[in-house]
Enzyme design. Structure first.
Site: not given
Length: 434
Positions: A262, A265, A330-331, A364, A423
């Site tokens: 990670q 990135h 996230e992971h 991934d 109504h």
């Protein structure tokens, strides 16, 4: 600056320091916002002409019409045919696994009939048209093409339109090959905020879509944020994240590389390890120091780990799960002997990887589940991209004559209570008179 931050949950300042490291400045760059707003307004007003102008300016691609920027299917197929056999096989096998997994997510219409003949239910329909943004130039993300296009096609979307920038006219062959494998319907060599505007508002050449998905740079993210409401979007993603809960039984080199996966990135990516064994954390830190110089992206990894990376000693695995739920990563890798049991305690995570052999990298590319995941603690209230993001639900209500007699007085009573007599009358007109 330390190689990576070391924390201990027993320390008085643990929560404060952890939250400081978790904090991500999502403030919007005013210059980018202004530029994006101007581009979107121009594309909305001038359509194709603006699109051509921005493509010439930003990508240095000359074209007499937007139609000339469409990438013909023959070029995708040629790109697929030209791939090395091993690469093509990997791409196709990954696509098959992604397709098989997402087939389980497809919802079907349903209904039931009450005793008086009233039918109630839900009708499921796919979106008509979806736009897929794919980064171009040096970046090549065929996996993103698969993860975004395949769920849309499984959902039944008739038309998936891919846009990808081609700086200086360079078209990425593996991205085009992935489009062929994933079932994309049309592709255009356009990018940036102008491509998002074209998909959202439509031009003389490009039909407007119902939803825009896919990653992009800061201008693309700003444009997606601005067109939301006119069209749907997948999400505004923050930096990539991994949190690992480990009991110390996994080889330290494996965990170090998972943290790197990670961190490489970008400098804002976050890698965190929670473990009750201080000696094991020392082993992992030593592995990081030993392996880091061997990594081609070592400068990015080093910056990421120093700024936002964490090795944290926790009291036990129960506390690790509590911290994980606070972080909502996230992971999440649970690299322990009892991973499945610990997973039952996790409430907030984009994707959960169970056991020491389940590296996040497999998710991934080819495990099957989607890699488009909520970041920046949004896993507390959102989910991975899936088939359900490309399907809509319409309620079905078919009231029988007998049902109208039972429901009419209830509706009328509530309508009068809300001060809406029309109504009430609408329901009462259908009541049978004595």
């Amino acid at each position: 600056m330390p190689l990576i931050n070391r924390l201990d949950s027993r320390d008085a300042g643990f929560k404060t320091e952890l939250n400081r490291l978790l904090a991500f400045d999502a403030s919007q760059d005013e210059a980018i916002e202004r530029a994006t707003a101007g581009i979107l307004a121009d594309v909305r007003q001038r359509g194709d002409a603006a699109l051509l102008e921005y493509t010439r300016r930003f990508d240095r691609v000359q074209a007499g019409s937007v139609a000339e920027l469409e990438i013909p299917r023959s070029e995708w197929e040629a790109a697929l045919a030209a791939l090395p056999a091993k690469q093509r096989n990997a791409l196709e096998l990954a696509a098959d696994r992604v397709r098989a997994y997402h087939a389980h997510q497809r919802a079907e219409s349903w209904s039931y009939t009450e005793a008086d003949g009233t039918l109630l239910g839900q009708q499921i329909t796919a979106l008509d048209r979806v736009g897929l943004y794919v980064p171009g130039g040096k970046a090549a993300y065929p996996s993103s093409v698969l993860m975004n296009a395949i769920p849309a096609k499984v959902a039944g979307v008739p038309e998936v339109v891919m846009v990808t920038p081609t700086p200086d006219g360079a078209r990425n062959p593996i991205v085009l090959a992935a489009a062929a494998v994933a079932g994309v319907d049309r592709a255009y060599a356009i990018g940036g905020a102008q491509a998002v505007g074209a998909l959202a508002y439509g031009t003389a050449t490009i039909d407007a879509v119902d939803k825009i998905v896919g990653p992009g740079n800061a201008y693309v993210a700003a444009a997606k944020r601005r067109v939301f409401g006119t069209v749907g979007i997948d999400m505004i993603a923050g930096p990539s994240e991994i949190l690992i809960i480990c009991d110390g039984s996994t080889p330290a080199d494996w965990i170090a590389m998972d943290l790197f996966s990670q961190a490489e990135h970008d400098e804002l990516a976050q890698s965190i390890l929670l473990c009750p064994d201080a000696a094991y954390l020392d082993e992992v830190q030593a592995a990081i120091a030993r392996l880091l110089p061997t990594m081609p992206r070592h400068e990015i990894i080093r910056a990421s780990l120093a700024q936002r990376g964490v090795l944290a000693r926790v009291r036990d695995l129960d506390e690790a799960c509590e911290i994980a739920n606070h972080i909502a990563p996230e992971h999440l890798e649970i690299s322990t002997e009892d991973a499945a049991q610990l997973a039952t305690r996790i409430r907030h995570a984009g994707a959960i990887f169970l056991g020491r052999y389940s590296s996040e990298a497999l998710g991934d590319y080819c495990a099957g589940p989607n890699h488009v995941l909520p970041t920046s603690r949004t896993a507390r209230f959102s989910s991975p991209l899936g088939v359900y993001d490309f399907q809509k639900r319409s309620s079905l209500i078919q009231v029988s004559q007998a049902g109208a007699q039972a429901l009419g007085p209830i509706a009328a009573e509530l309508a009068y209570g809300e001060g809406l007599p029309a109504h009430a009358a609408s329901a009462e007109y259908r009541l049978e008179r004595p």
